[in-house]
Write a protein that holds these residues in place. Structure first.
Motif, PDB file in Angstrom:
ATOM      1  N   LEU A 103      12.627   4.897  -1.422  1.00 32.60           N
ATOM      2  CA  LEU A 103      11.281   4.905  -0.871  1.00 32.60           C
ATOM      3  C   LEU A 103      10.277   4.700  -2.002  1.00 32.60           C
ATOM      4  O   LEU A 103      10.458   5.228  -3.100  1.00 32.60           O
ATOM      5  CB  LEU A 103      10.968   6.245  -0.203  1.00 32.60           C
ATOM      6  N   LEU A 104       9.226   3.959  -1.723  1.00 29.69           N
ATOM      7  CA  LEU A 104       8.068   3.846  -2.614  1.00 29.69           C
ATOM      8  C   LEU A 104       6.932   4.575  -1.918  1.00 29.69           C
ATOM      9  O   LEU A 104       6.487   4.157  -0.850  1.00 29.69           O
ATOM     10  CB  LEU A 104       7.731   2.377  -2.861  1.00 29.69           C
ATOM     11  N   THR A 105       6.464   5.666  -2.512  1.00 27.62           N
ATOM     12  CA  THR A 105       5.627   6.616  -1.774  1.00 27.62           C
ATOM     13  C   THR A 105       4.157   6.627  -2.159  1.00 27.62           C
ATOM     14  O   THR A 105       3.351   7.254  -1.460  1.00 27.62           O
ATOM     15  CB  THR A 105       6.173   8.040  -1.979  1.00 27.62           C
ATOM     16  N   ARG A 106       3.778   5.989  -3.249  1.00 29.48           N
ATOM     17  CA  ARG A 106       2.412   6.152  -3.743  1.00 29.48           C
ATOM     18  C   ARG A 106       1.470   5.017  -3.362  1.00 29.48           C
ATOM     19  O   ARG A 106       0.276   5.093  -3.622  1.00 29.48           O
ATOM     20  CB  ARG A 106       2.417   6.301  -5.267  1.00 29.48           C
ATOM     21  N   GLY A 107       1.982   3.956  -2.797  1.00 29.05           N
ATOM     22  CA  GLY A 107       1.132   2.826  -2.443  1.00 29.05           C
ATOM     23  C   GLY A 107       0.705   1.986  -3.626  1.00 29.05           C
ATOM     24  O   GLY A 107      -0.181   1.131  -3.510  1.00 29.05           O
ATOM     25  N   ARG A 108       1.318   2.187  -4.785  1.00 33.52           N
ATOM     26  CA  ARG A 108       0.930   1.458  -5.987  1.00 33.52           C
ATOM     27  C   ARG A 108       1.575   0.066  -6.011  1.00 33.52           C
ATOM     28  O   ARG A 108       2.602  -0.163  -5.377  1.00 33.52           O
ATOM     29  CB  ARG A 108       1.379   2.223  -7.235  1.00 33.52           C
ATOM     30  N   PRO A 109       0.996  -0.874  -6.805  1.00 31.73           N
ATOM     31  CA  PRO A 109       1.685  -2.152  -7.019  1.00 31.73           C
ATOM     32  C   PRO A 109       3.062  -1.909  -7.633  1.00 31.73           C
ATOM     33  O   PRO A 109       3.264  -0.931  -8.364  1.00 31.73           O
ATOM     34  CB  PRO A 109       0.769  -2.883  -8.009  1.00 31.73           C
ATOM     35  N   ASP A 162       2.641  13.817  -1.402  1.00 27.34           N
ATOM     36  CA  ASP A 162       2.421  14.604  -2.612  1.00 27.34           C
ATOM     37  C   ASP A 162       3.649  15.405  -3.028  1.00 27.34           C
ATOM     38  O   ASP A 162       3.740  15.865  -4.175  1.00 27.34           O
ATOM     39  CB  ASP A 162       1.231  15.550  -2.429  1.00 27.34           C
ATOM     40  N   ALA A 163       4.580  15.585  -2.088  1.00 22.67           N
ATOM     41  CA  ALA A 163       5.801  16.335  -2.404  1.00 22.67           C
ATOM     42  C   ALA A 163       6.923  15.436  -2.904  1.00 22.67           C
ATOM     43  O   ALA A 163       7.984  15.932  -3.287  1.00 22.67           O
ATOM     44  CB  ALA A 163       6.273  17.098  -1.167  1.00 22.67           C
ATOM     45  N   LEU A 164       6.684  14.117  -2.922  1.00 22.29           N
ATOM     46  CA  LEU A 164       7.728  13.174  -3.285  1.00 22.29           C
ATOM     47  C   LEU A 164       7.420  12.489  -4.610  1.00 22.29           C
ATOM     48  O   LEU A 164       6.263  12.302  -4.966  1.00 22.29           O
ATOM     49  CB  LEU A 164       7.865  12.101  -2.191  1.00 22.29           C
ATOM     50  N   PRO A 165       8.452  12.054  -5.331  1.00 24.47           N
ATOM     51  CA  PRO A 165       8.211  11.233  -6.524  1.00 24.47           C
ATOM     52  C   PRO A 165       7.745   9.840  -6.121  1.00 24.47           C
ATOM     53  O   PRO A 165       7.856   9.444  -4.958  1.00 24.47           O
ATOM     54  CB  PRO A 165       9.600  11.185  -7.183  1.00 24.47           C
ATOM     55  N   ALA A 166       7.228   9.089  -7.090  1.00 24.65           N
ATOM     56  CA  ALA A 166       6.739   7.736  -6.797  1.00 24.65           C
ATOM     57  C   ALA A 166       7.871   6.847  -6.284  1.00 24.65           C
ATOM     58  O   ALA A 166       7.663   6.002  -5.414  1.00 24.65           O
ATOM     59  CB  ALA A 166       6.109   7.123  -8.043  1.00 24.65           C
ATOM     60  N   ILE A 167       9.064   7.000  -6.844  1.00 23.18           N
ATOM     61  CA  ILE A 167      10.259   6.316  -6.340  1.00 23.18           C
ATOM     62  C   ILE A 167      11.263   7.382  -5.947  1.00 23.18           C
ATOM     63  O   ILE A 167      11.695   8.177  -6.781  1.00 23.18           O
ATOM     64  CB  ILE A 167      10.903   5.392  -7.383  1.00 23.18           C
ATOM     65  N   LEU A 168      11.618   7.408  -4.697  1.00 26.53           N
ATOM     66  CA  LEU A 168      12.645   8.336  -4.222  1.00 26.53           C
ATOM     67  C   LEU A 168      13.913   7.510  -4.037  1.00 26.53           C
ATOM     68  O   LEU A 168      14.026   6.706  -3.116  1.00 26.53           O
ATOM     69  CB  LEU A 168      12.200   8.972  -2.900  1.00 26.53           C
TER      70      LEU A 168
END
Length: 338
Positions: A103-109, A162-168
């Protein structure tokens, strides 16, 4: 996830009390209710994944593709081959191999690449030419990935993100990854064909995929997870979280919660704060306000009724807490949604 089979022990069921003076029936139903209303299901139900966009990537040779910022959560499963994934703001890239999902969780490029030193192609140059939802790079044949993007209703998504890393990243998820891959493939079929019931099928498939990967990650990262998700990896804290979620309006005390955890009050309070990042009662208040906010925006119930449902006898006390936690009064919060 509040199930319709929830059982209470009051009113017309008083007749059980005479035949069960020690409360065995009541306690049995309490256990069933706590199991049914687990915190992860509760949070995902509150977030209501509402849409999913599926696409595949078929790539050959060496390549690098960069992607713009995105909303919600990106989910990907690598079917064959391998690549690197680099998220903007993260110091290290992660290697993703066949059988992995993430998962990519932060919405970043972010960037996918077999070689991160290559000049990256902008994703629209590839995905705008997709055929039947499959984008092709360098003729394809060496690497295949299926991906989806999930968006959420309301303004509670940070509770999960907020509970997850940027890459899960879940490595070699074996049989469970097979379930996820099947769900993604089925989702792609539903979105392409638009058959009767496709919208509902897509909604449920997105929830299944998100839930499965979170389960796998929690199982693999139990020692490292933190926040409320970290508490779900600790059997003692899980019991406490489940109890609070099952009865959010109950006047819980730290002593009661410690008893459910099977710990001393001091040890429990210290352990909960270390893992979750806040005290048990602070977490409970935050969850109550999330539930209240959801009902304010989705129902026409009076504020006093909502206040009572989350454990407040005084509407004024509820309103004060709600304003402190959510940044506006209950009435103004409801009006902003209309």
């Amino acid at each position: 996830m509040r199930l319709s089979c929830d059982v209470s022990y009051s009113g017309e069921d008083r007749r059980w009390k005479a035949n069960d003076p020690y409360g065995r029936v009541r306690n049995s139903f309490s256990i069933v209710r706590i199991i049914a209303l687990d915190p992860l299901s509760d949070v995902l139900s509150l977030l209501r994944p509402k849409s999913a966009i599926s696409a595949g990537l078929d790539a050959g040779g060496d390549w690098a593709i960069c992607f713009p910022p995105h909303e919600g959560i990106k989910f990907n499963a690598v079917m064959s081959g391998s690549c690197w994934v680099k998220v903007d703001g993260q110091s290290q890239a992660q290697r993703i191999d066949a059988g992995d999902c993430f998962l990519l969780t932060r919405g970043r490029p972010f960037q996918f690449a077999t070689d991160l030193s290559l000049p990256a192609i902008e994703s629209p140059a590839i995905y705008d030419r997709a055929v039947d939802g499959i984008a092709t790079c360098n003729g394809g044949g060496d690497f295949f990935l299926i991906g989806g993007r999930f968006s959420f209703e309301g303004d509670h998504a940070a509770l999960l993100f907020d509970a997850l890393p940027a890459i899960l990243h879940v490595r070699d998820a074996s049989a469970q990854a097979g379930v996820l891959r099947w769900a993604l493939e089925q989702l792609a079929v539903e979105l392409r064909t638009q058959r009767s019931g496709s919208a509902l099928m897509a909604e449920h498939l997105s929830q299944i995929m998100l839930l499965q990967v979170l389960r796998l990650w929690l199982g693999a990262q139990a020692a490292d997870a933190s926040g409320w998700l970290g508490a779900l990896s600790d059997p003692r804290l899980f019991r406490v979280m489940a109890a609070m979620h099952a009865e959010p309006g109950r006047k819980w005390s730290v002593a009661e919660l410690a008893s459910i955890a099977g710990m001393s009050r001091t040890s429990f309070a210290e352990r909960f704060r270390k893992v979750v990042g806040k005290t048990p009662l602070d977490y409970l208040i935050q969850w109550r306000m999330r539930l209240a906010a959801d009902r304010l925006r989705r129902t026409g119930e009076r504020v006093g009724i909502i206040a009572a449902s989350v454990g407040y006898e005084s509407e004024a006390a509820f309103s004060t807490t709600f304003r402190r936690m959510m940044g506006s009064s209950p009435g103004r919060y409801r009006s902003a949604a209309s």
